[in-house]
Design a protein around this motif. Structure first.
Motif, mmCIF file in Angstrom:
data_model
loop_
_atom_site.group_PDB
_atom_site.id
_atom_site.type_symbol
_atom_site.label_atom_id
_atom_site.label_comp_id
_atom_site.label_asym_id
_atom_site.label_seq_id
_atom_site.Cartn_x
_atom_site.Cartn_y
_atom_site.Cartn_z
ATOM 1 N N UNK A 47 0.474 -1.644 -0.027
ATOM 2 C CA UNK A 47 0.099 -0.107 0.197
ATOM 3 C C UNK A 47 0.398 1.345 -0.041
ATOM 4 N N UNK A 48 0.427 2.415 -0.555
ATOM 5 C CA UNK A 48 1.033 3.513 -0.145
ATOM 6 C C UNK A 48 1.065 4.320 1.126
ATOM 7 N N UNK A 49 2.435 4.853 1.322
ATOM 8 C CA UNK A 49 3.157 5.035 0.801
ATOM 9 C C UNK A 49 4.323 4.446 1.275
ATOM 10 N N UNK A 50 5.042 4.303 0.138
ATOM 11 C CA UNK A 50 6.506 2.915 0.555
ATOM 12 C C UNK A 50 7.709 3.968 0.410
ATOM 13 N N UNK A 51 8.166 4.304 1.085
ATOM 14 C CA UNK A 51 10.023 4.805 1.265
ATOM 15 C C UNK A 51 11.028 3.988 1.028
ATOM 16 N N UNK A 66 7.028 5.709 -3.375
ATOM 17 C CA UNK A 66 6.029 6.185 -3.986
ATOM 18 C C UNK A 66 4.517 6.674 -2.891
ATOM 19 N N UNK A 67 4.454 7.752 -3.013
ATOM 20 C CA UNK A 67 3.446 8.291 -1.916
ATOM 21 C C UNK A 67 1.923 9.039 -3.094
ATOM 22 N N UNK A 68 1.231 9.436 -1.970
ATOM 23 C CA UNK A 68 -0.202 9.380 -2.698
ATOM 24 C C UNK A 68 -0.364 10.675 -2.933
ATOM 25 N N UNK A 69 0.282 12.243 -2.793
ATOM 26 C CA UNK A 69 1.107 13.424 -3.412
ATOM 27 C C UNK A 69 2.208 13.915 -3.220
ATOM 28 N N UNK A 70 2.588 14.488 -4.260
ATOM 29 C CA UNK A 70 4.301 15.540 -4.063
ATOM 30 C C UNK A 70 3.557 16.558 -3.653
ATOM 31 N N UNK A 71 3.205 16.904 -2.749
ATOM 32 C CA UNK A 71 2.506 18.590 -2.861
ATOM 33 C C UNK A 71 2.331 19.011 -3.883
ATOM 34 N N UNK A 72 2.049 18.715 -4.308
ATOM 35 C CA UNK A 72 1.179 19.622 -6.138
ATOM 36 C C UNK A 72 0.154 19.934 -5.531
ATOM 37 N N UNK A 73 -0.865 20.970 -6.780
ATOM 38 C CA UNK A 73 -2.104 20.638 -6.607
ATOM 39 C C UNK A 73 -2.874 19.508 -7.070
#
Length: 151
Positions: A47-51, A66-73
């Motif tokens: 599942x997300x996130x994975x580092x 792999x993450x849910x959002x990279x701090x963008x809109x």
């Protein structure tokens, strides 16, 4: 020989893994953010996130996630291939490609058909099956390029 491991597998512990990733992407005040995010990430890429950490023996040579959002809109797009960094002494050895392939493999196992990234690099990711789809916005309002890779 290089290998990519889940940050939870790092032999010096998850907190040391988080400190490494924070040292590449964090600001002085947001270490608690990285510690909490990585401590609560998936330990088996189910599942997300994975580092991830790139290892050469006991040496950390790079990282990604792999993450849910990279701090963008664009919160409607995920997973994001993010936190990509390779130490200078280890660049030019296809470690970026290794990390992309690992992320793609794990994202596909989770059931995703695409993954995304945001970057200011020109020409690098296009060599690895990424294509630009549009722009999004950083938290400060500045535009950022969004790329997609089909899995």
């Amino acid at each position: 020989m290089y290998e990519i491991i889940n940050a939870h597998e790092y032999n010096r512990g998850i907190d040391e893994a988080a400190h490494y990733i924070h040292s590449k992407w964090g600001r002085p005040t947001n270490l608690p953010f990285y510690l909490d995010a990585i401590r609560n990430s998936s330990d088996n890429a189910s599942r997300l996130p994975v580092f991830y950490l790139v290892m050469n023996g006991d040496e950390i040579c790079g990282c990604s996630a792999l993450i849910v959002n990279d701090f963008i809109s664009r919160h409607d797009l995920y997973p994001w291939f993010a936190c990509v960094f390779v130490e200078k002494d280890h660049r030019g050895k296809k470690l970026g490609s290794m990390m992309m392939d690992r992320g793609a493999k794990d994202a596909k196992k989770m059931g995703f058909e695409k993954m995304y990234l945001t970057t200011d690099l020109d020409g690098y990711y296009e060599r690895y099956q990424w294509f630009r789809i549009e722009d999004g916005f950083e938290m400060d309002g500045s535009p950022t390029r969004i790329y997609c890779r089909n899995l």
